[in-house]
Each structure stands twice: as C-alpha cells, then as structure tokens.
Design an enzyme around this catalytic site. Structure first.
Site, PDB file in Angstrom:
ATOM      1  N   GLY A 192       0.816  -1.210   0.000  1.00 55.06           N
ATOM      2  CA  GLY A 192       0.000   0.000   0.000  1.00 55.06           C
ATOM      3  C   GLY A 192       0.847   1.255   0.000  1.00 55.06           C
ATOM      4  O   GLY A 192       2.004   1.249   0.421  1.00 55.06           O
ATOM      5  N   CYS A 193       0.251   2.353  -0.456  1.00 56.01           N
ATOM      6  CA  CYS A 193       0.884   3.667  -0.428  1.00 56.01           C
ATOM      7  C   CYS A 193      -0.183   4.676  -0.017  1.00 56.01           C
ATOM      8  O   CYS A 193      -1.087   4.338   0.738  1.00 56.01           O
ATOM      9  CB  CYS A 193       1.519   4.007  -1.770  1.00 56.01           C
ATOM     10  N   LYS A 194      -0.117   5.887  -0.510  1.00 51.54           N
ATOM     11  CA  LYS A 194      -1.109   6.898  -0.141  1.00 51.54           C
ATOM     12  C   LYS A 194      -2.410   6.734  -0.927  1.00 51.54           C
ATOM     13  O   LYS A 194      -3.492   6.730  -0.360  1.00 51.54           O
ATOM     14  CB  LYS A 194      -0.538   8.305  -0.347  1.00 51.54           C
TER      15      LYS A 194
END
Length: 189
Positions: free
Chosen positions: A148-150
């Site tokens: 995951g990231c932003k």
C-alpha cells in the site's frame, strides 16, 4: 501466478485478439485475477510448440510451429479494496507500506513495514534504488504481501516491480492509505 491450465485457457481465449498480426496494436484484457496488457508487433519470432505459452510473459500463435510469433504482455498485480486487504492481514498477510518515511510516521496501518518505493530529494521524488534489496531483507519471495501507499499509484508500481523480481504473492491495496482511513480501518502512529 496462474497455473499452466489457466494460462492455456487464456491463450485460447485471446488467440483471436492477436489476428491479424498488425504492428502497433496495444490492448488490455481483464481475466479473473489478472489484467493483461499486450502489444502486438511483427518480427518477434521464437521457436516452440504452436499455441502454447512459451514462457510467462509471452503468448504464442500457432500459424507456424517452427517459427512461432509471440507477443509480450505485462501482468499487473491484483488490486483489492482496503476492506479485503484488512481481512488478508487478519489471516496472516504482511503489509508493506511503500510511502516515504515522513508519510509513514504520520500514520499507517497497524503492523505495517515501511520501505519507501520513492524517496524525497527536496521538492523532487526519485525511485529508491535499493527498494528490491530492502524488501528482500524483510520478506521472502513466497511471503503473502499486501502493498500500500497513499492513493494506490506507487504501490501498484512497487507491486509490479516485486512480481518482476519473483515475489509470487503480492497484492496491491486499491486506494491506499487514504481509502484505508476513509473506511475507518485501524491505524498506528
């Protein structure tokens, strides 16, 4: 990764899409659990059995068994909504947060491991040249990893790089940490 039988079914289902071989055709096909992007080009030849997947990343045409034309394709990692990612974490998957260290310190999913895919250099961002090395020191190639990231863009690129490097069980978190918090899922700081 799909099994040989599902790959063979994919080849049979997509064969009509590759005829006629016209240079410059790019397309994307959705298959259960896969998104297949391919570019058909003339002049790419490989010897092999007609109509078989010769290796992961190529689909063969059986027009000429001794001089089989192939088309390269990139398989994007599977993306799942945040609630599915959360359920996967509860059954043993590990969360790889690929945001920057500052973003991670501001809040992250519980138990996440932070290895940035992109690094800050003032106002610019650049790819972390040691990303695969750092991931390899924390995860095995057969570990179940949720990335995951932003917002989902960096994580999809990171997950693609990981799959290309042989990490077989990588899943992207669609919507990233923004969707995670919007859905009220647990966070740590």
């Amino acid at each position: 990764m799909p099994s040989y039988s599902s790959s063979a079914l994919l080849v049979r289902s997509m064969r009509s899409l590759f005829r006629p071989f016209q240079q410059g055709i790019t397309s994307r096909v959705w298959w259960p659990g896969l998104v297949v992007s391919f570019h058909v080009a003339k002049g790419h030849h490989r010897t092999g059995e007609g109509g078989r997947v010769l290796n992961f990343g190529s689909i063969a045409d059986d027009n000429n068994e001794s001089n089989t034309k192939t088309q390269s394709f990139n398989v994007q990692p599977r993306s799942v909504p945040v609630h599915v990612a959360h359920e996967l974490l509860q059954v043993g998957h590990q969360y790889l947060d690929v945001r920057t260290h500052d973003e991670f310190r501001a809040g992250h999913p519980s138990e996440a491991i932070n290895i940035p895919y992109m690094l800050n250099n003032g106002a610019e961002m650049f790819k972390n040249s040691k990303f695969l090395e750092e991931v390899s020191s924390q995860f095995g190639k057969d570990d179940d990893i949720v990335v995951g990231c932003k917002s989902g863009r960096r994580s999809l690129m990171a997950a693609s790089d990981l799959q290309s490097a042989g990490f077989n069980r990588v899943i992207d978190v669609a919507g990233g940490y923004t969707a995670w918090t919007e859905n009220g899922l647990p966070v740590a700081k």
